[in-house]
Design an enzyme around this catalytic site. Structure first.
Site, PDB file in Angstrom:
ATOM      1  N   HIS A  39       0.827  -1.208   0.000  1.00 17.39           N
ATOM      2  CA  HIS A  39       0.000   0.000   0.000  1.00 17.39           C
ATOM      3  C   HIS A  39       0.866   1.266   0.000  1.00 17.39           C
ATOM      4  O   HIS A  39       1.013   1.950   1.012  1.00 17.39           O
ATOM      5  CB  HIS A  39      -0.940  -0.015   1.204  1.00 17.39           C
ATOM      6  CG  HIS A  39      -2.083  -0.960   1.044  1.00 17.39           C
ATOM      7  ND1 HIS A  39      -2.803  -1.454   2.109  1.00 17.39           N
ATOM      8  CD2 HIS A  39      -2.632  -1.516  -0.057  1.00 17.39           C
ATOM      9  CE1 HIS A  39      -3.744  -2.272   1.664  1.00 17.39           C
ATOM     10  NE2 HIS A  39      -3.655  -2.315   0.348  1.00 17.39           N
TER      11      HIS A  39
ATOM     12  N   SER B 150       5.481   0.282   4.408  1.00 15.17           N
ATOM     13  CA  SER B 150       5.517   0.097   2.959  1.00 15.17           C
ATOM     14  C   SER B 150       6.106   1.309   2.243  1.00 15.17           C
ATOM     15  O   SER B 150       5.912   1.481   1.040  1.00 15.17           O
ATOM     16  CB  SER B 150       4.108  -0.190   2.430  1.00 15.17           C
ATOM     17  OG  SER B 150       3.192   0.802   2.857  1.00 15.17           O
TER      18      SER B 150
ATOM     19  N   CYS C 286       3.374 -11.827   2.705  1.00 18.74           N
ATOM     20  CA  CYS C 286       4.329 -11.714   3.806  1.00 18.74           C
ATOM     21  C   CYS C 286       4.286 -12.984   4.648  1.00 18.74           C
ATOM     22  O   CYS C 286       3.204 -13.452   5.009  1.00 18.74           O
ATOM     23  CB  CYS C 286       3.969 -10.504   4.665  1.00 18.74           C
ATOM     24  SG  CYS C 286       4.950 -10.391   6.184  1.00 18.74           S
TER      25      CYS C 286
ATOM     26  N   GLU D   5      -5.825  -8.012   3.662  1.00 18.56           N
ATOM     27  CA  GLU D   5      -5.289  -9.031   4.568  1.00 18.56           C
ATOM     28  C   GLU D   5      -6.409  -9.736   5.320  1.00 18.56           C
ATOM     29  O   GLU D   5      -6.395 -10.966   5.480  1.00 18.56           O
ATOM     30  CB  GLU D   5      -4.302  -8.409   5.560  1.00 18.56           C
ATOM     31  CG  GLU D   5      -3.694  -9.451   6.495  1.00 18.56           C
ATOM     32  CD  GLU D   5      -2.811  -8.843   7.568  1.00 18.56           C
ATOM     33  OE1 GLU D   5      -2.732  -9.460   8.662  1.00 18.56           O
ATOM     34  OE2 GLU D   5      -2.212  -7.773   7.342  1.00 18.56           O
TER      35      GLU D   5
ATOM     36  N   THR E 140      -2.249  -8.103  10.938  1.00 14.76           N
ATOM     37  CA  THR E 140      -0.889  -7.871  11.427  1.00 14.76           C
ATOM     38  C   THR E 140      -0.521  -6.404  11.562  1.00 14.76           C
ATOM     39  O   THR E 140       0.456  -6.068  12.231  1.00 14.76           O
ATOM     40  CB  THR E 140       0.142  -8.536  10.500  1.00 14.76           C
ATOM     41  OG1 THR E 140       0.059  -7.941   9.197  1.00 14.76           O
ATOM     42  CG2 THR E 140      -0.102 -10.040  10.403  1.00 14.76           C
TER      43      THR E 140
ATOM     44  N   SER F  23      -2.731   2.653   3.556  1.00 13.59           N
ATOM     45  CA  SER F  23      -1.783   1.869   4.348  1.00 13.59           C
ATOM     46  C   SER F  23      -2.249   1.858   5.796  1.00 13.59           C
ATOM     47  O   SER F  23      -2.154   2.866   6.498  1.00 13.59           O
ATOM     48  CB  SER F  23      -0.380   2.471   4.248  1.00 13.59           C
ATOM     49  OG  SER F  23       0.478   1.922   5.226  1.00 13.59           O
ATOM     50  N   SER F  24      -2.737   0.722   6.248  1.00 11.69           N
ATOM     51  CA  SER F  24      -3.272   0.623   7.603  1.00 11.69           C
ATOM     52  C   SER F  24      -2.249   1.021   8.645  1.00 11.69           C
ATOM     53  O   SER F  24      -2.540   1.781   9.570  1.00 11.69           O
ATOM     54  CB  SER F  24      -3.762  -0.810   7.860  1.00 11.69           C
ATOM     55  OG  SER F  24      -4.236  -0.951   9.183  1.00 11.69           O
TER      56      SER F  24
ATOM     57  N   CYS G 106       2.645  -7.688  13.608  1.00 12.15           N
ATOM     58  CA  CYS G 106       3.985  -7.969  13.110  1.00 12.15           C
ATOM     59  C   CYS G 106       5.014  -7.102  13.838  1.00 12.15           C
ATOM     60  O   CYS G 106       4.714  -6.019  14.342  1.00 12.15           O
ATOM     61  CB  CYS G 106       4.048  -7.783  11.601  1.00 12.15           C
ATOM     62  SG  CYS G 106       4.428  -6.123  11.031  1.00 12.15           S
TER      63      CYS G 106
END
Length: 363
Positions: free
Chosen positions: A75, A301, A130, A160, A198, A256-257, A228
Site C-alpha cells: 500500500h 511500505s 508476507c 489481509e 498484522t 496503508s493501515s 507484526c
C-alpha cells in the site's frame, strides 16, 4: 533485460507546491529556540514489504513485462507507480488477467478461493504474501480444523483480513472494533480463539481483546503475537518521540493501515499535531508555524527516498538539526517466494534472494 511491453498509463507527475518562503512562515509565527527534527527508527520498509517489491522486480527481470499483480503489491502509491513504469500491471481480480499469464499475489495475502481461481485460468503464480501474514493464515486453518470459532480482529474490507477470513469463512467472525463485541453471536463461548490483522495498532488490538475477554472469559490467545514486529516497532518509536514534538509527519499512503495507525498513535501519545502525507509535496508549510520540534516517521511500505524528500523540505525551513531516535534494531530477512527462487536458480541469478532490513538500497 526486461521484456518489451505495450505503453503503460502513468499518473500525472506531481506538481510542486507554490509555497510561502521560510521567512514568511517564520514571520507569521516566530519559533523560540533552535528548530529540530526527531527521526524515528525503525521506520519504512519491513522485511515482508521489501520481499514483495523485490519479487515483482525480479519477475520483470526474468519473465519480462507484463507481470500482473493482484491488488497493490504493497500500500504505497510511489512503489506502485514505479513498478507500473517498469511493466507491472495491477488488477483488482484474477479474471482481469489473460489466461496463461504470470500473476503475483500481493504482500497482504489471498484466500484459497483466489488461488483456485488463478489455477482455473491457467495462470502461473508467484505468492508474495508476507510470511507473517501466512502464519496467521495457517493458524486460522489449524483452529478451524480443531473445531474452534475464530474471532478475527481487523478492518472489514482490508485485503489481509479478506485473505485470512477466506481460509475458514464458516468458522470466522470479523471484529472491526470494540463496538462490535456486545452484539457478537457465537456458537460456544468456551471454544473461541482470537487472531488479528498484522498491521493494527498494538493498543487498539489490546482494547478489543480486553473487551472480548470481558464477555468471553475463556477466550484463547493465538500461540504468538499476530501484530507484526515492524508494526510494533514503528509504533514504539513514535510513542517515544510524540511527547517531545509540536508536529509529527508520518510518510505513508492513505490506504496503508499501519501508516494511518502511526498518525493516530502519535496524536494519542502527545504530539501537538500529527499529519500523514504520501510525499513531501503534500506537506503544508503552514504546519511549521510556531513549531520548534518535528517528529518524522514512515509506514512499513514506504521507501526511504520519500522520507529523504521530507527531510530536505524540513531543512529548507530551518529544521536542519536531526536526531535519530532508535528504539529497536531490525535484522529480519525473508527468502523470496519459492516459485521465483526456482526461476532465479535456473537462470543463474544468485543475487537478491532475500528481503529485509539492510538488504537493499532505497529506491
Amino acid at each position: 533485460m526486461r521484456g518489451m511491453s505495450a505503453p503503460v498509463a502513468l499518473s500525472m507527475p506531481v506538481v510542486p507546491r507554490v509555497r510561502r518562503s521560510p521567512e514568511e512562515v517564520a514571520a507569521a509565527a516566530p519559533v523560540e529556540g533552535d528548530k529540530k527534527v526527531l527521526l524515528a527508527s525503525p521506520r519504512g520498509y519491513c522485511a515482508g514489504v521489501d520481499r514483495a517489491v523485490i519479487a515483482v522486480e525480479k519477475a520483470l527481470d526474468h519473465y519480462g513485462a507484463p507481470v500482473y499483480v493482484r491488488k497493490e503489491i504493497v500500500h504505497n502509491k510511489h512503489v506502485v507507480q514505479t513498478l507500473e513504469a517498469d511493466g507491472a500491471v495491477f488488477v483488482e481480480e484474477v479474471d482481469e488477467v489473460p489466461e496463461g499469464s504470470l500473476l503475483v499475489f500481493s504482500a497482504h495475502g489471498v484466500s484459497p478461493a483466489v488461488v483456485s481461481s488463478a489455477a482455473d485460468r491457467g495462470l502461473q503464480t508467484i505468492d508474495a504474501t508476507c510470511p507473517l501474514v501466512t502464519k496467521v493464515h495457517r493458524e486460522a486453518v489449524r483452529f478451524a480444523k480443531q473445531g474452534r470459532q475464530i474471532l478475527l480482529i481487523g478492518h472489514v474490507g482490508h485485503e489481509e483480513v479478506e485473505g485470512t477470513y477466506g481460509e475458514a469463512p464458516d468458522r470466522t467472525i470479523i471484529v472491526n472494533g470494540p463496538e462490535d463485541v456486545p452484539s457478537l453471536e457465537v456458537e460456544d463461548p468456551d471454544n473461541l480463539v482470537w487472531l488479528s490483522q498484522t498491521t493494527l495498532s498494538v493498543d487498539e488490538t489490546l482494547e478489543i481483546v480486553t473487551a472480548l475477554r470481558e464477555r468471553f472469559p475463556n477466550l484463547q490467545d493465538p500461540p504468538s503475537d499476530d501484530i507484526c514486529y515492524a508494526t510494533s516497532n514503528r509504533q514504539g518509536a513514535i510513542k517515544e518521540i510524540a511527547p517531545q514534538t509540536d508536529l509529527v509527519i508520518v510518510v505513508g499512503s492513505p490506504n496503508s493501515s499501519n501508516s494511518v495507525r502511526l498518525k493516530e498513535v502519535a496524536a494519542e501519545y502527545g504530539a501537538a499535531r500529527a499529519e500523514r502525507v504520501d510525499n513531501a509535496n503534500e506537506v503544508d508549510e503552514s504546519w511549521f508555524e510556531g513549531v520548534r520540534t518535528v517528529g518524522v516517521t514512515s509506514g512499513a511500505s514506504v521507501p526511504e527516498v520519500l522520507v529523504r524528500d521530507v527531510m530536505a523540505l524540513l531543512a529548507e525551513y530551518g529544521y536542519a538539526d536531526v536526531e535519530e531516535v532508535v528504539t529497536a534494531e531490525e535484522d529480519i530477512l525473508f527468502s523470496l517466494p519459492k516459485e521465483l527462487r526456482a526461476r532465479l536458480t535456473a537462470d543463474g541469478d544468485a543475487t537478491r534472494n532475500l528481503g529485509g532490513r539492510g538488504a537493499r538500497p532505497a529506491r
